[in-house]
Design a protein around this motif. Structure first.
Motif, short mmCIF file in Angstrom:
data_model
loop_
_atom_site.label_atom_id
_atom_site.label_comp_id
_atom_site.label_asym_id
_atom_site.label_seq_id
_atom_site.Cartn_x
_atom_site.Cartn_y
_atom_site.Cartn_z
N ASN A 135 48.13 9.24 45.96
CA ASN A 135 48.16 10.53 45.25
C ASN A 135 48.18 10.36 43.74
OD1 ASN A 135 50.73 9.61 44.74
ND2 ASN A 135 51.78 11.19 45.92
N ALA A 136 47.85 9.15 43.25
CA ALA A 136 47.96 8.86 41.81
C ALA A 136 47.10 9.79 40.96
CB ALA A 136 47.60 7.40 41.54
N ILE A 137 45.85 9.98 41.34
CA ILE A 137 44.96 10.82 40.52
C ILE A 137 45.43 12.28 40.55
CG2 ILE A 137 42.62 11.69 40.25
CD1 ILE A 137 43.01 8.78 39.38
N SER A 138 45.82 12.76 41.72
CA SER A 138 46.28 14.15 41.81
C SER A 138 47.53 14.38 40.97
CB SER A 138 46.55 14.52 43.27
OG SER A 138 45.36 14.53 44.01
N ALA A 139 48.50 13.47 41.05
CA ALA A 139 49.72 13.61 40.25
C ALA A 139 49.42 13.49 38.77
CB ALA A 139 50.73 12.55 40.67
N CYS A 140 48.52 12.60 38.44
CA CYS A 140 48.11 12.45 37.03
C CYS A 140 47.47 13.73 36.50
CB CYS A 140 47.12 11.28 36.93
SG CYS A 140 46.09 11.33 35.45
N GLY A 191 52.39 17.93 43.10
CA GLY A 191 51.77 16.73 42.57
C GLY A 191 50.72 16.11 43.48
N ALA A 192 51.00 16.05 44.77
CA ALA A 192 50.07 15.44 45.72
C ALA A 192 49.31 16.49 46.52
CB ALA A 192 50.82 14.51 46.67
N SER A 193 49.45 17.73 46.15
CA SER A 193 48.87 18.81 46.95
C SER A 193 47.42 19.10 46.56
CB SER A 193 49.73 20.08 46.83
OG SER A 193 50.98 19.87 47.41
N THR A 194 46.57 18.13 46.84
CA THR A 194 45.13 18.34 46.72
C THR A 194 44.50 17.87 48.03
OG1 THR A 194 44.68 16.14 45.79
CG2 THR A 194 45.14 17.93 44.23
N GLY A 233 62.88 20.03 19.57
CA GLY A 233 61.68 20.65 20.11
C GLY A 233 60.88 19.76 21.04
N VAL A 234 61.40 18.57 21.37
CA VAL A 234 60.70 17.69 22.30
C VAL A 234 60.42 18.41 23.61
CG1 VAL A 234 62.84 16.72 23.26
CG2 VAL A 234 60.73 15.37 23.33
N ARG A 235 59.28 18.11 24.22
CA ARG A 235 58.90 18.74 25.48
C ARG A 235 58.92 17.70 26.60
NH1 ARG A 235 56.88 21.72 21.43
NH2 ARG A 235 56.59 23.97 21.76
N ILE A 236 59.34 18.13 27.80
CA ILE A 236 59.58 17.24 28.92
C ILE A 236 58.72 17.64 30.11
CG2 ILE A 236 61.33 16.35 30.51
CD1 ILE A 236 61.94 15.60 27.66
N ILE A 237 58.13 16.64 30.77
CA ILE A 237 57.32 16.89 31.97
C ILE A 237 57.82 15.98 33.09
CG2 ILE A 237 55.00 16.85 32.98
CD1 ILE A 237 55.36 16.88 29.21
N ASN A 238 58.02 16.55 34.29
CA ASN A 238 58.45 15.75 35.43
C ASN A 238 57.65 16.10 36.67
OD1 ASN A 238 59.73 14.11 37.24
ND2 ASN A 238 61.72 15.14 37.16
N VAL A 239 56.74 15.20 37.04
CA VAL A 239 55.97 15.33 38.27
C VAL A 239 56.31 14.14 39.18
CG1 VAL A 239 53.62 15.59 39.22
CG2 VAL A 239 54.16 16.54 37.01
N ALA A 240 57.48 13.54 38.95
CA ALA A 240 57.88 12.34 39.70
C ALA A 240 58.88 12.68 40.79
CB ALA A 240 58.43 11.29 38.74
N ARG A 241 60.16 12.75 40.43
CA ARG A 241 61.21 13.05 41.39
C ARG A 241 62.31 13.85 40.70
NH1 ARG A 241 58.07 11.79 44.69
NH2 ARG A 241 58.26 10.32 46.44
N VAL A 261 47.55 8.83 33.28
CA VAL A 261 47.93 9.88 32.32
C VAL A 261 47.62 9.42 30.90
CG1 VAL A 261 49.88 11.12 31.29
CG2 VAL A 261 49.68 10.94 33.78
N ALA A 262 47.98 8.18 30.58
CA ALA A 262 47.74 7.64 29.25
C ALA A 262 46.26 7.70 28.88
CB ALA A 262 48.24 6.20 29.17
N LEU A 263 45.41 7.25 29.78
CA LEU A 263 43.98 7.21 29.49
C LEU A 263 43.42 8.61 29.24
CD1 LEU A 263 42.88 4.58 32.18
CD2 LEU A 263 43.05 4.24 29.70
N ARG A 264 43.86 9.58 30.00
CA ARG A 264 43.34 10.93 29.84
C ARG A 264 43.87 11.60 28.57
NH1 ARG A 264 42.91 9.22 34.62
NH2 ARG A 264 41.48 10.05 36.20
N MET A 265 45.14 11.43 28.27
CA MET A 265 45.70 12.10 27.10
C MET A 265 45.29 11.42 25.80
SD MET A 265 46.74 14.56 28.74
CE MET A 265 47.06 15.50 27.23
#
Length: 329
Positions: A99-104, A285-288, A225-233, A157-161
């Protein structure tokens, strides 16, 4: 390994069942069994396949008199008592790359959504308002993205951003600085990361070392003002501390796909979900379609590989390596 009967306890794509049956393995699909019923059924099977719904606890494992393999069609094994399985020499598998690409892609979507206030802006317009000035955002170009966990998902994620012009820094105790540099991530310590990050995204398993990794002490070291993202656990970010940081303005926004309790029942969790600075999704995250097919096929391939009925497949998702080595597979 002699595997003749497999119980699929959570809904997986049909490709999993089809592949197992192709190699003359009997498969029974019995979804959402109550714990007592699962305990009654499990002695009849050599392998158990789950996703997230079924909790494979110590007493379920103890009842598995003929159980040899537990496979999770997904990344991570939070719902499996690996210690109990290991004690009984039961192999535990997962599909870490499925599910790496979907989560990314969800992670990247959430980063851009936070930057441009897409969710509150859309809700405002649907409510009949025209609040252009209220929902003015900012560019991602030139901002610093901190990636905690530089495995398959973190790397993607790094490569895309980077294509958005973001500077990427990261931390991973396993990935070397040299390897991180190969995909243009500057490897830093956590203490170096906190004051530099405009965005922080986490891609680690939930283990004792990562539980409450991001907490009030960390927010106090970050930029305002830092922003946080969690698609892990859920649990990697302390939800009470995040709520306090959002309310004080120390955290400028959060995008959460996972929570400490799923489905959420805790009051603080629901305050976070409803917060006007939070974008929340129900563990998508893996729901594709692609990811669900991929993890279903990968877990079936690994079970077939264990039977030695095909040389085409390999076992790449072993969690308890000691058991694998002991069984000389």
């Amino acid at each position: 390994m002699d595997i003749t009967k497999v119980l699929v306890a959570d809904a997986v794509d049909a490709s999993c069942v089809d592949l197992l049956k192709k190699f003359s393995i009997q498969v029974d699909c019995k979804y959402k069994l109550p714990k007592e019923q699962l305990i009654a059924e499990i002695p009849n099977y050599n392998a158990l396949i789950v996703r997230s719904d079924t909790k494979v606890t110590a007493d379920v494992i103890a009842a598995g008199k003929n159980l040899k393999v537990i496979g999770r069609a997904g990344a991570g094994v939070d719902n499996i008592d690996v210690k109990a399985a290991t004690a009984k020499n039961i192999l535990v598998l997962n599909t870490p790359g499925g599910n790496a690409i979907s989560a990314c892609e969800l992670t990247c979507s959430l980063i851009t959504t936070l930057a441009r206030n897409v969710v509150p802006g859309a809700a405002s317009l649907k409510a009949g308002r025209w609040d252009r000035k209220l929902y003015s955002g900012h560019e991602l170009y030139g901002k610093t993205l901190a990636i905690l966990g530089l495995g398959r998902i973190g790397k993607e994620v790094a490569l895309r951003m980077q294509a958005w012009g973001m500077r990427t820094i990261g931390y991973d105790p396993i990935v070397s600085a040299e390897d991180a540099k190969k995909f243009n991530v500057e490897s830093l310590t956590l203490e170096q990361i906190w004051p530099q990050a405009d965005y922080i995204t986490v891609h680690t398993p939930l283990i004792p070392a990562t539980r409450n990794l991001i907490c009030s002490a960390v927010f106090n070291k970050c930029k305002k003002g830092v922003r946080i993202i969690n698609v892990a656990r859920g649990g990697i970010i302390n939800e009470a501390d995040l709520l306090a940081a959002l309310n004080s303005g120390q955290c400028g926004g959060a995008a959460l796909d996972v929570f400490e309790q799923e489905p959420p029942v805790d009051k603080i969790t629901w305050e976070l979900i409803k917060h006007d600075k939070v974008v929340a999704t129900p563990h998508l995250g893996a729901s594709t379609t692609e990811a669900q097919i991929r993890v279903a096929v990968e877990i079936a391939e690994q079970i077939v590989a264990l039977t030695k009925k095909s040389k085409e497949y390999s076992v790449g998702g072993v969690v308890n390596r000691d058991v694998y080595d002991k069984l000389k597979l």
